[in-house]
Motif scaffolding. Structure first.
Motif, PDB file in Angstrom:
ATOM      1  N   PRO A  30     -21.794  16.407 -37.606  1.00 35.25           N
ATOM      2  CA  PRO A  30     -23.153  15.883 -37.754  1.00 35.25           C
ATOM      3  C   PRO A  30     -23.240  14.486 -37.150  1.00 35.25           C
ATOM      4  O   PRO A  30     -22.308  13.700 -37.247  1.00 35.25           O
ATOM      5  CB  PRO A  30     -23.375  15.823 -39.269  1.00 35.25           C
ATOM      6  CG  PRO A  30     -22.147  16.349 -39.911  1.00 35.25           C
ATOM      7  CD  PRO A  30     -21.116  16.597 -38.869  1.00 35.25           C
ATOM      8  N   SER A  31     -24.351  14.209 -36.515  1.00 28.32           N
ATOM      9  CA  SER A  31     -24.555  12.889 -35.916  1.00 28.32           C
ATOM     10  C   SER A  31     -24.948  11.882 -36.985  1.00 28.32           C
ATOM     11  O   SER A  31     -25.679  12.202 -37.912  1.00 28.32           O
ATOM     12  CB  SER A  31     -25.655  12.966 -34.857  1.00 28.32           C
ATOM     13  OG  SER A  31     -25.957  11.684 -34.368  1.00 28.32           O
ATOM     14  N   ASN A  32     -24.474  10.658 -36.822  1.00 30.84           N
ATOM     15  CA  ASN A  32     -24.837   9.579 -37.747  1.00 30.84           C
ATOM     16  C   ASN A  32     -26.162   8.927 -37.369  1.00 30.84           C
ATOM     17  O   ASN A  32     -26.734   8.186 -38.160  1.00 30.84           O
ATOM     18  CB  ASN A  32     -23.743   8.502 -37.762  1.00 30.84           C
ATOM     19  CG  ASN A  32     -22.470   9.000 -38.389  1.00 30.84           C
ATOM     20  OD1 ASN A  32     -22.493   9.845 -39.273  1.00 30.84           O
ATOM     21  ND2 ASN A  32     -21.347   8.482 -37.933  1.00 30.84           N
ATOM     22  N   ILE A  33     -26.655   9.215 -36.154  1.00 30.45           N
ATOM     23  CA  ILE A  33     -27.856   8.523 -35.690  1.00 30.45           C
ATOM     24  C   ILE A  33     -29.032   9.452 -35.396  1.00 30.45           C
ATOM     25  O   ILE A  33     -30.113   8.985 -35.088  1.00 30.45           O
ATOM     26  CB  ILE A  33     -27.550   7.653 -34.455  1.00 30.45           C
ATOM     27  CG1 ILE A  33     -26.950   8.500 -33.327  1.00 30.45           C
ATOM     28  CG2 ILE A  33     -26.664   6.500 -34.819  1.00 30.45           C
ATOM     29  CD1 ILE A  33     -26.732   7.747 -32.034  1.00 30.45           C
ATOM     30  N   SER A  34     -28.842  10.751 -35.488  1.00 30.74           N
ATOM     31  CA  SER A  34     -29.954  11.672 -35.225  1.00 30.74           C
ATOM     32  C   SER A  34     -29.807  12.908 -36.114  1.00 30.74           C
ATOM     33  O   SER A  34     -28.825  13.067 -36.815  1.00 30.74           O
ATOM     34  CB  SER A  34     -29.992  12.072 -33.753  1.00 30.74           C
ATOM     35  OG  SER A  34     -28.906  12.908 -33.443  1.00 30.74           O
ATOM     36  N   ASN A  35     -30.798  13.790 -36.041  1.00 31.25           N
ATOM     37  CA  ASN A  35     -30.783  15.009 -36.852  1.00 31.25           C
ATOM     38  C   ASN A  35     -30.055  16.169 -36.186  1.00 31.25           C
ATOM     39  O   ASN A  35     -30.057  17.271 -36.699  1.00 31.25           O
ATOM     40  CB  ASN A  35     -32.221  15.448 -37.164  1.00 31.25           C
ATOM     41  CG  ASN A  35     -32.903  14.487 -38.104  1.00 31.25           C
ATOM     42  OD1 ASN A  35     -32.248  13.794 -38.880  1.00 31.25           O
ATOM     43  ND2 ASN A  35     -34.217  14.435 -38.036  1.00 31.25           N
ATOM     44  N   GLU A  36     -29.464  15.931 -35.045  1.00 29.74           N
ATOM     45  CA  GLU A  36     -28.761  16.995 -34.344  1.00 29.74           C
ATOM     46  C   GLU A  36     -27.248  16.792 -34.445  1.00 29.74           C
ATOM     47  O   GLU A  36     -26.785  15.718 -34.804  1.00 29.74           O
ATOM     48  CB  GLU A  36     -29.198  17.060 -32.892  1.00 29.74           C
ATOM     49  CG  GLU A  36     -28.911  15.788 -32.121  1.00 29.74           C
ATOM     50  CD  GLU A  36     -29.493  15.826 -30.734  1.00 29.74           C
ATOM     51  OE1 GLU A  36     -28.806  16.335 -29.837  1.00 29.74           O
ATOM     52  OE2 GLU A  36     -30.619  15.367 -30.555  1.00 29.74           O
ATOM     53  N   ASP A  37     -26.514  17.823 -34.113  1.00 27.57           N
ATOM     54  CA  ASP A  37     -25.058  17.739 -34.153  1.00 27.57           C
ATOM     55  C   ASP A  37     -24.514  17.124 -32.873  1.00 27.57           C
ATOM     56  O   ASP A  37     -25.116  17.235 -31.799  1.00 27.57           O
ATOM     57  CB  ASP A  37     -24.440  19.133 -34.298  1.00 27.57           C
ATOM     58  CG  ASP A  37     -24.698  19.758 -35.652  1.00 27.57           C
ATOM     59  OD1 ASP A  37     -24.847  19.008 -36.641  1.00 27.57           O
ATOM     60  OD2 ASP A  37     -24.760  20.995 -35.741  1.00 27.57           O
TER      61      ASP A  37
END
Length: 64
Positions: A30-37
């Motif tokens: 999971p990305s720490n800055i967006s809702n995508e992986d």
């Protein structure tokens, strides 16, 4: 996207997306800055690279 999926680059910012070839997803986080992986892809000509899932198109899904 999941481990083992075959993907190709599908991002308008790259002029020659075909040069990336077909890669295989080896890590999904999971990305720490967006809702995508964020996914780590093994590219045939470029080696390992971290990509945002929105930059990729799945062309063959790994069966579970």
């Amino acid at each position: 996207m999941k481990l083992g999926d075959l993907v190709k680059m599908d991002y308008e910012g790259f002029s020659d997306v075909d040069s990336w070839g077909i890669g295989i997803i080896v890590t999904v986080e999971p990305s720490n800055i967006s809702n995508e992986d964020d996914v780590q892809v093994l590219w045939p000509m470029m080696g390992l690279g971290w990509e945002m899932s929105s930059m990729l198109e799945v062309i063959s899904e790994q069966k579970s």
